[in-house]
Design an enzyme around this catalytic site. Structure first.
Site, PDB file in Angstrom:
ATOM      1  N   ILE A  92      -3.350   3.996  -0.962  1.00  0.00           N
ATOM      2  CA  ILE A  92      -2.023   4.482  -0.591  1.00  0.00           C
ATOM      3  C   ILE A  92      -1.048   4.286  -1.752  1.00  0.00           C
ATOM      4  CG2 ILE A  92      -1.411   2.294   0.529  1.00  0.00           C
ATOM      5  CD1 ILE A  92       0.140   4.035   2.637  1.00  0.00           C
ATOM      6  N   CYS A  93      -0.146   5.247  -1.902  1.00  0.00           N
ATOM      7  CA  CYS A  93       0.968   5.152  -2.833  1.00  0.00           C
ATOM      8  C   CYS A  93       0.496   5.068  -4.288  1.00  0.00           C
ATOM      9  CB  CYS A  93       1.842   3.970  -2.436  1.00  0.00           C
ATOM     10  SG  CYS A  93       3.524   3.999  -3.046  1.00  0.00           S
ATOM     11  N   HIS A  94       0.923   4.038  -5.010  1.00  0.00           N
ATOM     12  CA  HIS A  94       0.554   3.855  -6.415  1.00  0.00           C
ATOM     13  C   HIS A  94      -0.866   3.308  -6.590  1.00  0.00           C
ATOM     14  CE1 HIS A  94       4.928   4.143  -6.879  1.00  0.00           C
ATOM     15  NE2 HIS A  94       4.706   4.453  -8.137  1.00  0.00           N
TER      16      HIS A  94
END
Length: 179
Positions: free
Chosen positions: A111-113
């Site tokens: 998820i995300c970075h």
């Protein structure tokens, strides 16, 4: 999220500076479904989460990158957070863990970075995935087919963009592990 994940083990790979809710949200959902989650890091002791740009809580590390083997786990979870993701992507042991998991067709949820680790480990080429928008160029340059969707499942890879996506992300991970 009624699926039973009893007997399933999930390695959560982090270093200091992970986005706290991206660990605690999926971890809680997995634990409630019966899975055994373990926080894995480069060092023993504790790691600190962040709430965006503010240091937050500390979490006990269950094991270290150099002491585990991906075959002992059913999935790997990669929370984001800029500081965590920029650090973990340079860790050769973390890279090797995700490469081993990919070779063994284990579920990898990011998820995300967190997707930076997969890009650095050369695991995104040809994969449809999503991430925090600022990673778009990095993932495309590494060969991914980047899309702006809440959750993307491409084979054994599950990806999401941001904390708002955690419920859908957690549900996709639980469904993959229950299958």
């Amino acid at each position: 999220m009624a699926q039973s994940l009893n007997g399933k083990r999930i390695a959560i790979l982090v270093t200091d500076g992970f986005e706290q809710v991206e660990l605690t949200g999926p971890k809680e959902a997995l634990d409630q479904a019966g899975a055994r989650t373990e926080i894995i890091s480069a060092k023993t002791g504790k790691v600190r989460g962040w709430n965006h740009t503010t240091p937050a809580d500390e979490f006990t590390v269950d094991n270290t990158f150099d002491r585990i083997h991906s075959e002992d786990y059913d999935a790997i979870l990669l929370p984001g957070g800029v500081v965590n993701s920029d650090t973990i992507r340079m860790d050769e042991m973390a890279q090797e863990l995700v490469r081993d998991a990919a070779r063994a067709n284990k579920t990898i949820a990011v998820i995300c970075h967190g997707a930076w680790l997969l890009a650095s480990a050369d695991l995104v080429k040809g994969k449809k995935m999503t991430s925090w928008p600022s990673l778009t160029d990095d993932l495309k340059n590494a060969g991914a087919n980047w899309v702006d969707e809440q959750v993307v499942v491409d084979g054994h890879l599950i990806s999401s963009r941001k904390p708002d996506d955690i419920p859908a992300f957690s549900q996709a991970l639980i469904e993959a592990l229950a299958a």
